[in-house]
Write a protein that holds these residues in place. Structure first.
Motif, PDB file in Angstrom:
ATOM      1  N   ILE A 883     -14.445 -22.251  13.573  1.00 58.11           N
ATOM      2  CA  ILE A 883     -13.222 -21.721  13.185  1.00 58.11           C
ATOM      3  C   ILE A 883     -13.127 -20.676  12.287  1.00 58.11           C
ATOM      4  N   SER A 884     -13.027 -19.537  12.661  1.00 58.83           N
ATOM      5  CA  SER A 884     -13.110 -18.451  11.493  1.00 58.83           C
ATOM      6  C   SER A 884     -11.743 -18.013  11.040  1.00 58.83           C
ATOM      7  N   LYS A 885     -11.366 -18.128   9.727  1.00 62.27           N
ATOM      8  CA  LYS A 885     -10.355 -17.831   9.250  1.00 62.27           C
ATOM      9  C   LYS A 885     -10.198 -16.347   9.381  1.00 62.27           C
ATOM     10  N   VAL A 886     -11.274 -15.706   9.234  1.00 61.33           N
ATOM     11  CA  VAL A 886     -11.031 -14.057   9.270  1.00 61.33           C
ATOM     12  C   VAL A 886     -10.487 -13.718  10.560  1.00 61.33           C
ATOM     13  N   LYS A 887     -10.791 -14.292  11.770  1.00 61.33           N
ATOM     14  CA  LYS A 887     -10.110 -13.854  12.986  1.00 61.33           C
ATOM     15  C   LYS A 887      -8.763 -14.542  12.904  1.00 61.33           C
ATOM     16  N   ILE A 888      -8.448 -15.664  12.224  1.00 60.07           N
ATOM     17  CA  ILE A 888      -7.160 -16.099  12.326  1.00 60.07           C
ATOM     18  C   ILE A 888      -6.008 -15.113  11.315  1.00 60.07           C
ATOM     19  N   LEU A 889      -6.677 -14.799  10.275  1.00 64.01           N
ATOM     20  CA  LEU A 889      -5.836 -13.859   9.498  1.00 64.01           C
ATOM     21  C   LEU A 889      -5.882 -12.435  10.101  1.00 64.01           C
ATOM     22  N   PHE A 890      -6.841 -12.014  10.577  1.00 65.72           N
ATOM     23  CA  PHE A 890      -7.012 -10.647  11.188  1.00 65.72           C
ATOM     24  C   PHE A 890      -5.585 -10.745  12.377  1.00 65.72           C
ATOM     25  N   THR A 891      -5.929 -11.634  13.244  1.00 59.11           N
ATOM     26  CA  THR A 891      -4.891 -11.800  14.329  1.00 59.11           C
ATOM     27  C   THR A 891      -3.335 -11.855  13.773  1.00 59.11           C
ATOM     28  N   LEU A 892      -3.269 -12.655  12.682  1.00 62.12           N
ATOM     29  CA  LEU A 892      -1.800 -12.830  12.128  1.00 62.12           C
ATOM     30  C   LEU A 892      -1.602 -11.459  11.539  1.00 62.12           C
ATOM     31  N   ALA A 893      -2.188 -10.940  11.054  1.00 58.03           N
ATOM     32  CA  ALA A 893      -1.975  -9.311  10.338  1.00 58.03           C
ATOM     33  C   ALA A 893      -1.538  -8.639  11.485  1.00 58.03           C
ATOM     34  N   LYS A 894      -2.403  -8.358  12.473  1.00 61.05           N
ATOM     35  CA  LYS A 894      -1.956  -7.427  13.547  1.00 61.05           C
ATOM     36  C   LYS A 894      -0.777  -7.862  14.100  1.00 61.05           C
ATOM     37  N   GLN A 895      -0.587  -9.007  14.517  1.00 59.67           N
ATOM     38  CA  GLN A 895       0.795  -9.351  15.298  1.00 59.67           C
ATOM     39  C   GLN A 895       1.743  -9.463  14.635  1.00 59.67           C
ATOM     40  N   SER A 896       1.732  -9.613  13.092  1.00 53.43           N
ATOM     41  CA  SER A 896       2.821  -9.657  12.037  1.00 53.43           C
ATOM     42  C   SER A 896       3.182  -8.046  12.151  1.00 53.43           C
ATOM     43  N   LYS A 897       2.214  -7.349  12.005  1.00 51.75           N
ATOM     44  CA  LYS A 897       2.835  -5.793  11.968  1.00 51.75           C
ATOM     45  C   LYS A 897       3.402  -5.366  12.961  1.00 51.75           C
ATOM     46  N   ALA A 898       2.852  -5.922  14.474  1.00 54.64           N
ATOM     47  CA  ALA A 898       3.617  -5.090  15.669  1.00 54.64           C
ATOM     48  C   ALA A 898       4.774  -5.867  15.701  1.00 54.64           C
ATOM     49  N   LEU A 899       5.304  -7.133  15.151  1.00 51.63           N
ATOM     50  CA  LEU A 899       6.426  -7.684  15.332  1.00 51.63           C
ATOM     51  C   LEU A 899       7.537  -7.730  14.360  1.00 51.63           C
ATOM     52  N   GLY A 900       7.092  -6.927  12.998  1.00 53.61           N
ATOM     53  CA  GLY A 900       7.932  -6.416  12.056  1.00 53.61           C
ATOM     54  C   GLY A 900       7.920  -7.142  10.990  1.00 53.61           C
ATOM     55  N   ALA A 901       6.792  -8.297  10.851  1.00 58.25           N
ATOM     56  CA  ALA A 901       6.731  -8.999   9.807  1.00 58.25           C
ATOM     57  C   ALA A 901       5.840  -8.412   8.896  1.00 58.25           C
ATOM     58  N   GLY A 928      -5.996  -1.052   8.445  1.00 54.66           N
ATOM     59  CA  GLY A 928      -4.663  -1.878   8.661  1.00 54.66           C
ATOM     60  C   GLY A 928      -4.243  -2.265   7.187  1.00 54.66           C
ATOM     61  N   THR A 929      -5.127  -2.294   6.258  1.00 58.00           N
ATOM     62  CA  THR A 929      -4.801  -2.562   4.883  1.00 58.00           C
ATOM     63  C   THR A 929      -4.031  -1.234   4.294  1.00 58.00           C
ATOM     64  N   LEU A 930      -4.445  -0.211   4.777  1.00 53.40           N
ATOM     65  CA  LEU A 930      -3.900   1.024   4.152  1.00 53.40           C
ATOM     66  C   LEU A 930      -2.633   1.391   4.868  1.00 53.40           C
ATOM     67  N   THR A 931      -2.566   1.078   6.022  1.00 51.16           N
ATOM     68  CA  THR A 931      -1.356   1.549   6.790  1.00 51.16           C
ATOM     69  C   THR A 931      -0.247   0.547   6.686  1.00 51.16           C
ATOM     70  N   ILE A 932      -0.483  -0.662   6.176  1.00 48.49           N
ATOM     71  CA  ILE A 932       0.745  -1.730   5.982  1.00 48.49           C
ATOM     72  C   ILE A 932       1.392  -1.345   4.664  1.00 48.49           C
ATOM     73  N   ARG A 933       0.732  -0.631   3.897  1.00 48.55           N
ATOM     74  CA  ARG A 933       1.455  -0.132   2.543  1.00 48.55           C
ATOM     75  C   ARG A 933       2.619   0.753   2.796  1.00 48.55           C
ATOM     76  N   ALA A 934       2.379   1.408   3.873  1.00 47.59           N
ATOM     77  CA  ALA A 934       3.779   2.474   4.349  1.00 47.59           C
ATOM     78  C   ALA A 934       4.903   1.681   4.906  1.00 47.59           C
ATOM     79  N   LYS A 935       4.660   0.201   5.150  1.00 51.16           N
ATOM     80  CA  LYS A 935       5.730  -0.439   5.781  1.00 51.16           C
ATOM     81  C   LYS A 935       6.850  -1.234   4.813  1.00 51.16           C
ATOM     82  N   PRO A 936       7.972  -1.365   5.050  1.00 50.76           N
ATOM     83  CA  PRO A 936       8.898  -2.134   4.011  1.00 50.76           C
ATOM     84  C   PRO A 936       8.326  -3.601   3.727  1.00 50.76           C
TER      85      PRO A 936
END
Length: 1131
Positions: A883-901, A928-936
């Motif tokens: 189990i890779s924490k990187v893959k879990i966090l990466f997926t969480l980051a992408k989907q959170s961004k897509a869903l507004g979290a 993703g780290t750069l672009t998320i800074r532009a979000k509320p």
């Protein structure tokens, strides 16, 4: 050398010049003003030519056409003096002119003078004759010059003189070379023609004349010479060069170019040349001595060493004295001169020591050996007398006297026999001791005894070589020349001027001895030199003649180990005292392939068994049966067995099987049938065999099992009564029904059946069946080990869905063990809960892994978002393997961004910064780290999870894990979408059993005020609860809901505990029960939203939204978690 006058004629005028036609058939001479043409064969004057009015001084035949009458002009050049003679080089490029003033001018074709040679005598030595050497073997063109300074000299084309001038003592008038340039003819004022070597050494006189010789020429490519004189005489001579040579054993010395001696080793073919620079008159050779007679002296040479192959000679002595002799013989310390009837013995210093006077002319003399200084000579006279003379004895010994003159003599190696060739060409052989004529043979001109064999001699004559052994008939073969020596298989033959060693196989005399069974004598002859075939024939004949010693030597020669072993065995048997020659000869015949003769001899010697063994070893079974007749049945059986062995070896297996069966050799017959896959024959043999014959029956069953005929193999095992082997057969062939039936009848084979069956089921992914099989066999531990291995493999191969399934299976195995073995209960229950958690983790991580690895995702963003949160909240401190924490966090980051979290996404990206990022994710994460800074910096409220017990909104990232932050109630997740389900787990009061609770819930007290439209659909594959309530029912108070609100709050988790009263108020359609097997307690869940349908798998007890579950079952045909098929009955 001697000159024989062929013809002579006389013209009317002085002969000025002579020329031969190029083919030598005619010659033309200039006599006065006439040209005369003669036939060279007999001197006939063919025709006179009278066209010239003045004297003709020179004639020549055209060869290369340098000038023809058609040419309009001829180039002319002046010379400083009168030109007397001229000569062209071989290639026609240069012309040498001899002048009256003693100058030689060498010019090219254009008349330009290239070389000018001035002779010492000047005008007092006119150049009267010159000639270029015609030999093409000479490296340089050589010019011979004869002047009236009475000298002959030689020059190269460059003008350099070769050697010194040689005095002539007469005025030369003509000089000419032989065709090959080896000799020179010179004539002049001495009224004779002399023969010289090409180096100017005088060899002798060709012919004396009555006046000056003006011209002499050599007939092309021959030894004929024509001489023209001042008195008009023309003479035609033939020059005969006699052979001067000497022979001793394998060394042959002969004269070459009249002044050289060549010594040839006849075995090694080595040659050495000794240049004497004078006419060689006689040659004699003996052992390491060589004597050469020159006109004024005799030179004695010796070898440098005693080596038999040494060819280096040095001068030992010189006898400066002129001798006249017919024959010359050399010994170790003496030379022997033969003059007509007289022999003289001289020391190497030239002192005459003794002399012998014979009665008649000496025709033949030969040294026959002896100690140094005491050698013996064999002398043959014209009157037929043959004597032996010792050089240290004055008295000659008469060996014998015959009527005819002696031409050739030789004595045998043992000095007991004498061979004589007389003037009638008859070879006579005498016994020296008795003087008896042993035999005589015609047509002989020379004879020689074999130096290595006493009874063999050869003689030549009439173009044939004759070899005679003992008193046998003569063997004849063609051979040109004279026999001069015979050593072993080599015959030395003199032909014309050369001697050669001829290898003659001694086959004929050997066979003559063999015909008379004289094996030892035949072996001696064979040693001289015969072919391998002859050696083999000698060996075979000697073997059949029981002369084992000779046969052994002969077989050693041909390296035949087979017969040598036979001879060695016979010799050993003879040493042990065996004397039966018939038996020995029978062995010999059997080795030679004469089997019938060998069988007769075996029978005659009383060893019929050996004959029978011979026939059977050779597979001659019919002959063996004929030989055996109606004998012992045991031997007949043995014969049939051997015949079957033979049939098997020659690839006739069916015939071999029949023979083996008839001979009672069932094992061998079964082996052949099994190797060839003949099932029908194997079962026939098995059915005919008695059940007591266990070995062949067992072999039959083994082969039948190999040949995929388990039914016949089982029949054979039953016939033997071997139930254990029968069980193994059923297990190996996976005929489980038969194995189980046999296990029912014979419980002692239970382990032998169920353990392999369970292993087979586990290997085929049939784990539920494998578990039952292991359980029946009492092998619970093995079941767990197999599943653990499969689970580890699935994780290692990134098959996380399979890993989840295997961990769930492991958990259930542990639960079974805990139920069966109270001693392991606590440990197994711990493993059960651990494996259940791992199964849930790997089941959820499978979607994350596939999302990050596959180019397309099959899951909705909300599902991936929920799974990522579930895993982050559920992961233990030690992350499970794979189990890779990187893959879990990466997926969480992408989907959170897509869903507004966005806040959760930023938190996930921050977490990723502290982890090692694979290269393939690096770019995406950085972006993703750069672009998320532009979000509320907040999360969408729609995503916030709700606690259905206390109705508290929980944060997306919960530090407490998958529990409510307010009431600590654990969340119940859907196993497909991972949404929080509207279920609350409750517990029974103490004293209420599961069975009582279920009975209380099932009572279902009527509720008249409620318009309850709940539906419960229960089937074998799932429990589905549908709650449909009207607005009137919402206001009514529910005892369970009241209990939730009453116990809500606090920092510790307070479970919902219900009493019997509450249980009675519940509807069966509102409750889901996980009916765990003992020792676990059942789990109870109450749905708080009746309008939402939930389905629970009755096998794994995982919860799903009903729509999701039905879709997944349709897609996969089974539960997505535990893979329980929809048609399987419930637990």
């Amino acid at each position: 050398m001697r000159a024989v006058l062929t013809w002579r004629d006389k013209a009317e005028h002085c002969i000025n010049d002579i020329a031969f036609k190029p083919d030598g058939t005619q010659l033309i001479l200039a006599a006065g003003n006439r040209l005369l043409v003669y036939d060279t064969s007999d001197g006939t004057l063919l025709q006179p030519l009278k066209g010239h009015k003045d004297t003709v001084y020179c004639v020549a035949y055209a060869k290369d056409g340098l000038w023809s009458p058609e040419q309009k002009s001829v180039s002319k050049h002046k010379s400083s003096s009168k030109i007397i003679c001229c000569s062209w080089t071989n290639d026609g490029q240069y012309l040498a002119l001899g002048m009256f003033n003693g100058i030689i001018s060498i010019r090219n074709k254009n008349g330009e003078e290239k070389v000018k040679i001035e002779r010492p005598g000047g005008s007092l030595s006119p150049i009267w004759s010159i000639c270029w050497n015609p030999s093409r073997e000479e490296r340089n063109d050589i010019l011979a010059v004869a002047d009236w300074g009475q000298k002959i000299s030689f020059y190269q084309l460059s003008g350099k003189q070769i050697g010194k001038d040689r005095a002539l003592n007469f005025d030369p008038c003509c000089i000419s070379y032989f065709t090959k340039g080896e000799y020179i003819l010179l004539g002049g004022s001495d009224k004779q023609v002399s023969l010289f070597t090409k180096d100017g050494v005088r060899l002798g006189t060709v012919g004396e004349q009555n006046s000056w010789v003006w011209t002499c020429q050599v007939k092309p490519d021959s030894n004929y010479v024509v001489v023209g004189c001042q008195d008009s005489t023309i003479s035609f001579y033939q020059l005969i060069f006699s052979t001067v040579h000497g022979l001793y054993k394998d060394r042959y010395a002969y004269r070459d170019s009249m002044t050289d001696v060549i010594v040839q080793h006849l075995i090694t073919e080595q040659k050495v040349r000794i240049k004497c620079k004078e006419l060689v008159k006689k040659i004699a050779i003996y052992r390491n001595r060589l004597a050469i007679q020159l006109p004024e002296k005799i030179l004695i040479y010796e070898l440098y060493s005693e080596d038999s192959s040494d060819m280096h000679y040095r001068v030992k002595e010189k006898i400066i004295k002129k001798f006249e002799c017919n024959l010359l013989v050399v010994c170790a310390n003496h030379i022997i001169l033969c003059q007509e009837k007289r022999l003289q013995c001289l020391s190497f210093s030239g002192v005459k020591e003794r002399e012998w006077q014979m009665e008649s002319l000496i025709r033949y003399i030969k040294v026959i050996g002896g100690p140094p200084g005491r050698e013996g000579l064999l002398v043959g006279l014209k009157n037929g007398q043959i004597l032996k003379i010792f050089v240290d004895n004055l008295f000659a010994i008469i060996l014998l006297k015959q009527a005819t003159a002696v031409r050739c003599l030789d004595m045998s190696a043992s000095r007991k026999k004498l061979a004589v060739v007389d003037e009638n060409d008859t070879c006579l052989v005498y016994d020296i001791d008795t003087k008896e004529l042993l035999f005589q043979e015609p047509n002989a001109n020379s004879v020689a005894w074999n130096t290595q064999c006493e009874d063999m001699l050869c003689f030549s004559g009439g173009g044939y070589l004759n070899i005679k052994a003992s008193t046998f008939p003569v063997h004849r073969q063609k051979l040109q020349g004279f026999v001069v020596g015979y050593n072993g298989s080599k015959i030395f033959c003199l032909h014309v001027f050369s001697i050669s060693a001829v290898e003659v196989p001694q086959s004929a005399p050997m066979y003559q001895y063999l015909d008379r069974k004289l094996f030892k004598e035949a072996y001696q002859i064979a040693c001289l030199g015969v072919t391998d075939t002859d050696w083999r024939e000698l060996a075979m004949e000697a073997l059949e003649g029981l002369d084992f010693e000779t046969a052994k030597k002969a077989f050693i020669r041909v390296q035949d180990l087979r017969y040598l072993e036979l001879i060695s065995s016979i010799e050993e048997r003879k040493k042990r005292g065996e004397t039966n020659n018939d038996l020995f000869l029978a062995d010999v015949f059997s080795y030679q392939g004469k089997f019938h003769e060998a069988a007769k001899l075996y029978k005659r010697s009383g060893h019929e068994n050996l004959a029978l063994e011979m026939y059977t070893d050779l597979c001659m079974f019919e002959y063996a049966k004929d030989f055996l007749g109606s004998g012992d049945p045991k031997e007949t059986k043995m014969l049939i067995t051997k015949q079957a062995d033979w049939a098997r070896n020659i690839k006739e297996p069916k015939a071999a099987v029949e023979m083996y069966i008839s001979a009672g050799e069932h094992v061998k017959a079964i082996e052949i049938c099994g190797d060839h896959g003949w099932v029908d024959m194997l079962i026939d043999i098995a059915r005919k065999l008695d059940k007591a014959e266990r070995e062949p029956l067992l072999l039959c069953a083994t082969y039948l099992k190999k040949l995929d005929s388990p039914g016949y193999a089982a029949e054979t095992y039953l016939k033997m009564g071997d139930l254990k082997s029968l069980v193994q057969l059923h297990v190996e062939t996976q005929r489980w029904d038969e194995a189980f039936a046999l296990g029912e009848k014979h419980p002692e084979f239970k382990d032998d059946i169920y353990v392999p069956y369970a292993q087979w089921l586990a290997e085929n992914d049939r784990f539920e069946e494998a578990q039952k099989a292991f359980h029946k066999a009492g092998r619970q531990r093995e079941a767990v080990q197999v599943l653990e291995q499969l689970t580890n493999n699935a994780v290692a191969e990134s098959r996380f869905n399979d890993a989840a399934y295997y961990y769930w299976m492991l958990s259930m195995q542990c639960l079974d063990i805990a139920q069966a073995d109270p001693a392991q209960k606590d440990m197994m229950l711990g493993k059960f809960h651990h494996f259940q958690r791992l199964a849930e983790l790997y089941h959820g991580y499978h979607a994350i892994h596939r999302h990050t690895e596959d180019p397309f995702s099959v899951h909705r963003p909300e599902t991936l978002f929920n799974i990522s949160r579930f895993l982050l909240h559920s992961l233990p401190k030690d992350t499970p393997l794979g189990i890779s924490k990187v893959k879990i966090l990466f997926t969480l980051a992408k989907q959170s961004k897509a869903l507004g979290a966005y806040r959760l996404a930023r938190h996930a990206y921050d977490k990723l910064r502290g982890l090692y990022i694979p290269a393939r994710f690096q770019k995406s994460i950085e972006l993703g780290t750069l672009t998320i800074r532009a979000k509320p910096f907040h999360d969408s409220e729609e995503l916030v999870p709700l606690c259905y017990r206390c109705s508290t909104n929980n944060p997306l990232l919960n530090n407490l894990g998958n529990v409510c932050i307010n009431c600590r109630q654990p969340f119940i997740f859907s196993a497909s979408s991972y949404d929080v389900l509207h279920l609350v787990e409750f517990y029974l009061e103490e004293g209420i059993t599961d069975e009582e609770a279920i009975s209380l819930i099932d009572l279902e007290v009527p509720r008249p005020k409620q318009d309850n439209r709940q539906q419960e659909i229960a089937n074998s594959s799932s429990q589905i609860l549908r709650l449909v309530e009207t607005k009137d029912s919402m206001g009514d108070e529910d005892p369970f809901t009241a209990k939730l609100s009453f116990e809500q709050g606090g920092s510790e988790f307070v479970p919902v505990v219900v009493s019997r009263l509450v249980l009675r108020s519940m509807s069966r359609r509102d409750v889901l029960v996980k009916r765990w097997p003992p020792p676990l307690r059942w789990q109870y869940f109450r749905s708080l939203l009746p309008d939402a349908s939930i389905t629970m798998c009755p096998s794994c007890f995982q919860m799903f939204h009903s729509e999701d579950y039905e879709l997944l079952v349709l897609q996969h045909g089974c539960c997505p978690y535990c893979r329980r098929c929809k048609d399987d009955p419930g637990p």
